[in-house]
Design a protein around this motif. Sequence first.
Motif, PDB file in Angstrom:
ATOM      1  N   LYS A 160      -9.827   2.901   6.966  1.00 25.49           N
ATOM      2  CA  LYS A 160      -9.844   1.435   7.028  1.00 25.49           C
ATOM      3  C   LYS A 160     -10.393   0.788   5.760  1.00 25.49           C
ATOM      4  O   LYS A 160     -10.810  -0.372   5.771  1.00 25.49           O
ATOM      5  N   GLN A 161     -10.391   1.535   4.672  1.00 27.36           N
ATOM      6  CA  GLN A 161     -10.806   0.985   3.378  1.00 27.36           C
ATOM      7  C   GLN A 161      -9.587   0.914   2.467  1.00 27.36           C
ATOM      8  O   GLN A 161      -8.820   1.869   2.336  1.00 27.36           O
ATOM      9  N   LEU A 162      -9.429  -0.240   1.833  1.00 27.01           N
ATOM     10  CA  LEU A 162      -8.314  -0.467   0.930  1.00 27.01           C
ATOM     11  C   LEU A 162      -8.746  -0.185  -0.510  1.00 27.01           C
ATOM     12  O   LEU A 162      -9.829  -0.596  -0.934  1.00 27.01           O
ATOM     13  N   TYR A 163      -7.892   0.543  -1.240  1.00 27.29           N
ATOM     14  CA  TYR A 163      -8.139   0.846  -2.648  1.00 27.29           C
ATOM     15  C   TYR A 163      -6.957   0.344  -3.478  1.00 27.29           C
ATOM     16  O   TYR A 163      -5.803   0.546  -3.098  1.00 27.29           O
ATOM     17  N   VAL A 164      -7.256  -0.293  -4.591  1.00 23.60           N
ATOM     18  CA  VAL A 164      -6.220  -0.750  -5.516  1.00 23.60           C
ATOM     19  C   VAL A 164      -6.506  -0.138  -6.878  1.00 23.60           C
ATOM     20  O   VAL A 164      -7.578  -0.360  -7.459  1.00 23.60           O
ATOM     21  N   ASN A 165      -5.560   0.661  -7.355  1.00 27.18           N
ATOM     22  CA  ASN A 165      -5.687   1.337  -8.648  1.00 27.18           C
ATOM     23  C   ASN A 165      -6.983   2.148  -8.738  1.00 27.18           C
ATOM     24  O   ASN A 165      -7.697   2.123  -9.757  1.00 27.18           O
ATOM     25  N   GLN A 215      -8.598   3.948  16.110  1.00 28.62           N
ATOM     26  CA  GLN A 215      -8.885   5.082  15.240  1.00 28.62           C
ATOM     27  C   GLN A 215      -8.224   4.873  13.874  1.00 28.62           C
ATOM     28  O   GLN A 215      -7.098   4.380  13.789  1.00 28.62           O
ATOM     29  N   PRO A 216      -8.917   5.238  12.811  1.00 29.22           N
ATOM     30  CA  PRO A 216      -8.310   5.114  11.479  1.00 29.22           C
ATOM     31  C   PRO A 216      -7.048   5.966  11.364  1.00 29.22           C
ATOM     32  O   PRO A 216      -6.985   7.087  11.876  1.00 29.22           O
ATOM     33  N   ALA A 217      -6.036   5.415  10.727  1.00 25.00           N
ATOM     34  CA  ALA A 217      -4.822   6.187  10.469  1.00 25.00           C
ATOM     35  C   ALA A 217      -5.103   7.221   9.384  1.00 25.00           C
ATOM     36  O   ALA A 217      -6.110   7.146   8.661  1.00 25.00           O
ATOM     37  N   ARG A 218      -4.218   8.194   9.293  1.00 28.09           N
ATOM     38  CA  ARG A 218      -4.408   9.200   8.250  1.00 28.09           C
ATOM     39  C   ARG A 218      -4.349   8.535   6.876  1.00 28.09           C
ATOM     40  O   ARG A 218      -3.637   7.539   6.693  1.00 28.09           O
ATOM     41  N   ASP A 241       3.471  -3.796   8.565  1.00 28.61           N
ATOM     42  CA  ASP A 241       3.550  -4.191   7.158  1.00 28.61           C
ATOM     43  C   ASP A 241       3.952  -2.989   6.302  1.00 28.61           C
ATOM     44  O   ASP A 241       4.508  -2.016   6.811  1.00 28.61           O
ATOM     45  N   SER A 242       3.665  -3.068   5.022  1.00 30.55           N
ATOM     46  CA  SER A 242       4.139  -2.040   4.091  1.00 30.55           C
ATOM     47  C   SER A 242       3.514  -0.668   4.331  1.00 30.55           C
ATOM     48  O   SER A 242       3.968   0.328   3.762  1.00 30.55           O
ATOM     49  N   ARG A 243       2.508  -0.575   5.185  1.00 30.39           N
ATOM     50  CA  ARG A 243       1.828   0.713   5.427  1.00 30.39           C
ATOM     51  C   ARG A 243       2.536   1.584   6.450  1.00 30.39           C
ATOM     52  O   ARG A 243       2.364   2.799   6.457  1.00 30.39           O
ATOM     53  N   TYR A 244       3.292   0.971   7.365  1.00 31.38           N
ATOM     54  CA  TYR A 244       3.648   1.699   8.582  1.00 31.38           C
ATOM     55  C   TYR A 244       5.133   1.936   8.760  1.00 31.38           C
ATOM     56  O   TYR A 244       5.972   1.216   8.227  1.00 31.38           O
ATOM     57  N   TRP A 245       5.404   2.939   9.607  1.00 30.74           N
ATOM     58  CA  TRP A 245       6.760   3.199  10.063  1.00 30.74           C
ATOM     59  C   TRP A 245       7.132   2.148  11.097  1.00 30.74           C
ATOM     60  O   TRP A 245       6.319   1.767  11.921  1.00 30.74           O
ATOM     61  N   GLN A 246       8.406   1.739  11.052  1.00 34.86           N
ATOM     62  CA  GLN A 246       8.929   0.784  12.038  1.00 34.86           C
ATOM     63  C   GLN A 246      10.075   1.432  12.772  1.00 34.86           C
ATOM     64  O   GLN A 246      10.925   2.062  12.171  1.00 34.86           O
ATOM     65  N   SER A 247      10.091   1.322  14.110  1.00 33.84           N
ATOM     66  CA  SER A 247      11.120   2.004  14.881  1.00 33.84           C
ATOM     67  C   SER A 247      11.538   1.179  16.085  1.00 33.84           C
ATOM     68  O   SER A 247      10.707   0.645  16.795  1.00 33.84           O
TER      69      SER A 247
END
Length: 292
Positions: A160-165, A215-218, A241-247
């Motif tokens: 659940k932590q976002l990292y940029v570059n 629970q945090p995603a992988r 959003d851009s992180r996940y699979w859509q089905s």
Amino acid sequence: MHINFPLILVIAVAVAGLLALLDLVWLAPRRRRVIAAYQAQVDTPDPQTLERLDKEPLLVEYGKSFFPVLAVVLILRSFLVEPFQIPSGSMKPTLEVGDFILVNKFAYGIRLPVVDTKVFDVGDPQRGDVMVFRYPNEPRINYIKRVIGLPGDHIRYADKQLYVNGEPVPRDLMRTEPDDEVPPGHPLQSLAKVDIYEEYLEDSAHLIRHKRLSQPARPQEWLVPEGHYFMIGDNRDNSNDSRYWQSDQMPRELWGMVPDNYIVGKAFAVWMHWPEPKLSNLPSFSSISLIH
């Protein structure tokens, strides 16, 4: 079924404009000739007859009346500002379900209506912008998320932590509150809490939301390709959003990142809140605010 309102508006403007042009070029001169011929035949023209001969066809009258109004709406909506309603909670706490927002259509360039072709470059999306775009898997649907990754950026999301570059995006815990997305009567309702953080993305400070029970995603990471943008909802544990699979059924499809030609505009203000548009539940204007 999704109505293509921009296409309908363009067609309406074209039809109304053609009717006005038809009257200007052919029908109005024809009426003047008929009136002149009538006046040459009588010594004292009858005012009612003159009015009848000069009367525009009803369809032309409507076309000429509606054309300037429709043209102004088309220009405002296509090139300046367009209103949208928030249908889901993916941007909570920044935007709530039922918020009516205004979107700047020229912030990222002037685009032709319907075809969405950029004809004049103004600026590019920046990290932290709240952006409306066409959903890559179904372009007739508009989505709204926050711009996290620019072309060439390396994005990582872990625990659940976002990292940029390679750098963690700073955040401060602001408060903890009950999770209003848990249905009443759910066995875990009393335990369901959300943490509200203030996140700092370069010059942008905005609120995000994390569910304590989820629970945090992988850990995942992505490299944003040229001409694309990485989008994430502020409701981090409840956002497609851009992180996940859509089905829908099968096969699974990753909609991934947003190409530049799918950009609609930059959301900049909430002007009304009306979660259930009906007469028994009137809209509220108390939440008028700028979007950060």
